[in-house]
Design a protein around this motif. Sequence first.
Motif, short mmCIF file in Angstrom:
data_model
loop_
_atom_site.label_atom_id
_atom_site.label_comp_id
_atom_site.label_asym_id
_atom_site.label_seq_id
_atom_site.Cartn_x
_atom_site.Cartn_y
_atom_site.Cartn_z
N GLY A 135 0.80 -1.22 0.00
CA GLY A 135 0.00 0.00 0.00
C GLY A 135 0.83 1.27 0.00
O GLY A 135 0.39 2.29 0.52
N THR A 136 2.03 1.22 -0.56
CA THR A 136 2.83 2.45 -0.60
C THR A 136 2.25 3.38 -1.66
O THR A 136 1.62 2.95 -2.60
N ARG A 137 2.50 4.65 -1.47
CA ARG A 137 1.96 5.65 -2.40
C ARG A 137 3.09 6.33 -3.16
O ARG A 137 4.19 6.49 -2.63
N PRO A 138 2.78 6.76 -4.38
CA PRO A 138 3.80 7.54 -5.09
C PRO A 138 4.02 8.88 -4.37
O PRO A 138 3.09 9.43 -3.80
N VAL A 139 5.24 9.36 -4.41
CA VAL A 139 5.52 10.68 -3.83
C VAL A 139 5.31 11.71 -4.93
O VAL A 139 5.99 11.68 -5.96
N ARG A 140 4.35 12.59 -4.75
CA ARG A 140 4.02 13.56 -5.79
C ARG A 140 4.90 14.80 -5.74
O ARG A 140 5.12 15.46 -6.74
N HIS A 141 5.34 15.14 -4.54
CA HIS A 141 6.12 16.37 -4.41
C HIS A 141 7.26 16.23 -3.42
O HIS A 141 7.11 15.64 -2.36
N LEU A 142 8.41 16.77 -3.80
CA LEU A 142 9.54 16.83 -2.88
C LEU A 142 10.15 18.22 -2.95
O LEU A 142 10.17 18.84 -4.02
N GLN A 143 10.62 18.68 -1.81
CA GLN A 143 11.44 19.89 -1.83
C GLN A 143 12.82 19.47 -2.33
O GLN A 143 13.24 18.34 -2.10
N PHE A 144 13.55 20.38 -2.96
CA PHE A 144 14.89 20.03 -3.44
C PHE A 144 15.73 19.38 -2.33
O PHE A 144 16.43 18.40 -2.55
N GLU A 145 15.61 19.92 -1.11
CA GLU A 145 16.42 19.39 0.00
C GLU A 145 16.04 17.95 0.33
O GLU A 145 16.88 17.12 0.64
N GLU A 146 14.75 17.67 0.25
CA GLU A 146 14.30 16.31 0.54
C GLU A 146 14.83 15.35 -0.51
O GLU A 146 15.25 14.23 -0.21
N SER A 147 14.85 15.81 -1.75
CA SER A 147 15.33 14.92 -2.81
C SER A 147 16.83 14.68 -2.66
O SER A 147 17.32 13.58 -2.94
N ALA A 148 17.55 15.68 -2.17
CA ALA A 148 18.99 15.49 -1.95
C ALA A 148 19.22 14.45 -0.85
O ALA A 148 20.10 13.60 -0.96
N GLU A 149 18.40 14.47 0.21
CA GLU A 149 18.54 13.47 1.28
C GLU A 149 18.29 12.08 0.72
O GLU A 149 18.98 11.13 1.05
N LEU A 150 17.29 11.97 -0.15
CA LEU A 150 16.91 10.66 -0.68
C LEU A 150 17.90 10.13 -1.71
O LEU A 150 17.98 8.93 -1.93
N ALA A 151 18.65 11.04 -2.32
CA ALA A 151 19.54 10.62 -3.41
C ALA A 151 20.54 9.56 -2.95
O ALA A 151 20.90 8.66 -3.70
N TYR A 152 20.97 9.67 -1.69
CA TYR A 152 21.95 8.71 -1.17
C TYR A 152 21.38 7.29 -1.16
O TYR A 152 22.12 6.31 -1.21
N PHE A 153 20.06 7.19 -1.11
CA PHE A 153 19.44 5.89 -0.91
C PHE A 153 19.05 5.17 -2.19
O PHE A 153 18.39 4.15 -2.15
N GLY A 154 19.37 5.72 -3.33
CA GLY A 154 19.05 4.96 -4.53
C GLY A 154 19.05 5.82 -5.76
O GLY A 154 19.03 7.05 -5.70
N ALA A 155 19.06 5.14 -6.89
CA ALA A 155 19.25 5.82 -8.15
C ALA A 155 17.97 6.39 -8.73
O ALA A 155 17.96 6.98 -9.79
N LYS A 156 16.86 6.22 -8.01
CA LYS A 156 15.60 6.66 -8.58
C LYS A 156 15.46 8.17 -8.57
O LYS A 156 14.52 8.73 -9.10
N ILE A 157 16.37 8.83 -7.89
CA ILE A 157 16.30 10.26 -7.72
C ILE A 157 17.55 10.86 -8.35
O ILE A 157 18.58 10.22 -8.44
N LEU A 158 17.44 12.09 -8.80
CA LEU A 158 18.59 12.74 -9.40
C LEU A 158 19.69 12.99 -8.39
O LEU A 158 19.44 13.27 -7.23
N HIS A 159 20.90 12.94 -8.88
CA HIS A 159 22.06 13.26 -8.04
C HIS A 159 21.99 14.73 -7.62
O HIS A 159 21.61 15.58 -8.41
N PRO A 160 22.34 15.04 -6.36
CA PRO A 160 22.26 16.42 -5.89
C PRO A 160 23.00 17.43 -6.79
O PRO A 160 22.53 18.56 -6.95
N THR A 161 24.10 17.03 -7.40
CA THR A 161 24.81 17.94 -8.31
C THR A 161 23.92 18.33 -9.48
O THR A 161 23.92 19.47 -9.94
N CYS A 162 23.17 17.35 -10.00
CA CYS A 162 22.29 17.62 -11.14
C CYS A 162 21.14 18.53 -10.74
O CYS A 162 20.64 19.30 -11.54
#
Length: 438
Positions: free
Chosen positions: A233-260
Motif C-alpha cells: 500500500g505504498t503511495r507515489p511521492v508527488r512532491h519533494l522539496q529540493f532538500e528532501e530529494s537530496a537526502e533521498l539521493a543517497y538511498f538509490g538511483a531513482k532520484i537525481l544526483h544532488p549535483t544535477c
Amino acid sequence: MKVMKFGGTSVGSATRMKGVVELVNDGETKIVVLSAMSGTTNALIEFTNYLRNGNAIGAVEHITNLQNKYRQTIKELYSDEKYSAMANEKVGEIFNHLRSLASQPLTSDNEKEIVAQGEMMSTNMVAIYMAEQGINSALLNSLDFMRLKANEEPDMEYLATNLNPLIESRTDGKIYIAQGFICMDSENRISNLQRGGSDYTATLIGAALQVEEIQIWTDIDGMHNNDPRIVEGTRPVRHLQFEESAELAYFGAKILHPTCILPAKLAGVPVRLLNTMDPKAEGTLIDNNLTEPGTIKAIAAKDNITAIKIKSGRMLLAYGFLRKVFEIFESYRTSIDMICTSEVGVSMSIDNANRLEEITNELQKYGTVTVDKDMCIICVVGNLTWENTGFESRAMEAMKDIPVRMVSYGGSNYNISFLIRMEDKEKALRALSKQIFN
Ligand code: ASP
Ligand code: MG
C-alpha cells in the motif's frame, strides 16, 4: 518552454525513439535532451580500451559491430528510403571518423571526442526521424553552448548567452534537440559532464534559460513513500522539496544526483521525474515549495553499512580529537555517512568497507574500537524542522521493538536516520510505515 530529457534506454531502440517523438510532439516549444542509445557510451569506452592496449584491429572490429547495430536500428526507424539514407550517411561519417582515430595513438583529447559520439548519433537519428514525420524541429549542437570553466564547473553565463540566440521563439512550437553529456572544456577541447551526465545537461539548460519545467524521463517507476517490495500500500511521492530529494539521493538511483539538481534549485526551476513506461502518470515534482512542516514524505533504506565506534578517555574535554579521527577516514578515501558523538566516544557509519582494516588499525592508536557489520540505515525524510513537534516521537515509537545502534537527527531539517541491523530492516520499514503513513 520546457526541457525534456530522455536517457539511454528511452532511446535504446527504433521503437523507443518513436515513443520519445510521440511524447514530445505536442505542439509546444521545447528542448529535448538525449543520451546516447543504451550501451553505446560503454561500447565507445571499450573502443578506447582496445586502442590504449595497442589493439587497433580489435578496436575496429568492435566499432564495426556497433555500426551494424546502428544500421539495423536505422532500418527499423525510417519508412522512407530518403531518410534512412540520410541517417546512414550521418552515422556512417561518425563511424568512419572513429575508424580513422584507430590508426592514431590514443590521446586524452581523442578519448573525450570518441565518447562524445554516442549522443551525436542518437540526436541526429531522432532529428532525421522528426524530419521524416514532418515535425517542426531543429538539431542543436551542445558543443556550441555547453562549456566548462577552468575550475571544471559549467559556465552558466556562456550557456545562456550562446543558447538563447539559437532558440528563435519560445512559442512557435518548434522542438529543439540537444545532446546530453557532452561539452567543451575551458581550452576548447571536447569534454563531458561525467558518466550519466545527460541529466546534468538538462538541468543546466533549464536553469540557464529559466524554463517553466525540467522533465527527466526514465524507465523506472517514480519515487514511492516506501519500498513497494517490502511495504504494502505504498503511495507515489508527488512532491519533494529540493532538500528532501537530496537526502533521498543517497538511498538509490531513482532520484537525481544532488549535483544535477543544484542548478535547478538555484534558478528556482521545478524538476519533474516521469516514467516513459507510464507517460500519463503525474510523476514526482521537485521544487523549492515548502512541504508543510512536520510532513514525512518518504522512508528509505540502505544496506551493507558498517558502524565503527571509537571510545577514548582522551576525548573528554579535549579539542582536535574529531579531526584526527576524520583524517584517518580521509587518508583511506572513505566517506563517513552517519555520525553520533558523546563526550567519550564517536560512532560513524561507512558504506564502503574496502579499507576497514587499515582504518581500524589506525583508529586503535587513539582509543578502543568496535565494529558492527551488516547494518542498515533507515532514513525518514520530510520537512522536519526542529521547532515542529511530534514526528521524532512517532518515528521512535515505531522503532520500539528494534535494536537501534545509532540515531541521527538535526544534521539537516529534512531527515532522521536510524542505524539498525540489516536483518531488522523489513520489520523497521513496516513499523515506520504503519506509524507514519497510516
Ligand atoms: N551517455 C552517457 C553515459 O552513458 C551520459 C548519459 O547517459 O547520461 O554515461
Ligand atoms: Mg544514462
